[in-house]
Design a protein around this motif. Sequence first.
Motif, mmCIF file in Angstrom:
data_model
loop_
_atom_site.group_PDB
_atom_site.id
_atom_site.type_symbol
_atom_site.label_atom_id
_atom_site.label_comp_id
_atom_site.label_asym_id
_atom_site.label_seq_id
_atom_site.Cartn_x
_atom_site.Cartn_y
_atom_site.Cartn_z
ATOM 1 N N LYS A 20 19.168 45.517 -11.809
ATOM 2 C CA LYS A 20 18.631 44.835 -12.991
ATOM 3 C C LYS A 20 17.701 43.730 -12.507
ATOM 4 O O LYS A 20 17.992 43.071 -11.512
ATOM 5 N N PRO A 21 16.591 43.518 -13.210
ATOM 6 C CA PRO A 21 15.679 42.459 -12.794
ATOM 7 C C PRO A 21 16.347 41.095 -12.948
ATOM 8 O O PRO A 21 17.120 40.866 -13.896
ATOM 9 N N THR A 22 16.084 40.197 -11.998
ATOM 10 C CA THR A 22 16.633 38.847 -12.088
ATOM 11 C C THR A 22 15.712 37.974 -12.907
ATOM 12 O O THR A 22 14.486 38.178 -12.918
ATOM 13 N N ASN A 23 16.279 37.005 -13.622
ATOM 14 C CA ASN A 23 15.468 36.069 -14.415
ATOM 15 C C ASN A 23 14.909 35.001 -13.484
ATOM 16 O O ASN A 23 15.629 34.391 -12.727
ATOM 17 N N GLN A 24 13.629 34.812 -13.600
ATOM 18 C CA GLN A 24 12.998 33.822 -12.703
ATOM 19 C C GLN A 24 12.416 32.684 -13.472
ATOM 20 O O GLN A 24 11.816 32.700 -14.408
#
Length: 184
Positions: free
Chosen positions: A180-184
Amino acid sequence: MINEKAIHTTPTGVGKYPYIFTPDTQFEKPNGVFTVKLELNDEEAKPIIKLYEETLMARQKTENTEKRSPHTQYKVLKTGGVEFKFKLKPKVTMKDGTDFEQRPKIYNPDKTIAETQPVYTGSKMKIAFQAFSWANNLQGVGVGLRLKAVQIIELVEGKGNGENAEEQFGFSQEDGFEMKPTNQ
């Protein structure tokens, strides 16, 4: 006296790391160098090694030295066979300051001029070359194998990293973890 302008042709061998349509610019900036390594079996390599050594000895006699360059253009492989390295500079500057451009001629098996295409390691080919000698005080005497032309006998095409690249590695669809993409 060895005729260094004579063009010699190898038997069919296996090409490695061929940069025959475009020069390799990784180590030789800015123009690069056309290069290919060719692997031959021991018996097929004997005449080329003999030519190499005769050219070297003739230059040593001319220069009146026994010093040999540590850089040879062939090596005997542990698995059997001999690997030769052929090179051609695309742009040469002469001693008088003039320069000229050159490239190897590339042929198909039927002796027609080959279209520009990717050529990969494992392709079978013959190479036309000149064995030329050189000398300097630091390294001594050496011989180079100048690439003049290549006849591609059997072309190996690359698989690339296209849409089905995962298949070339033997992967198939599996259940399990999902990134899952990480929140940046």
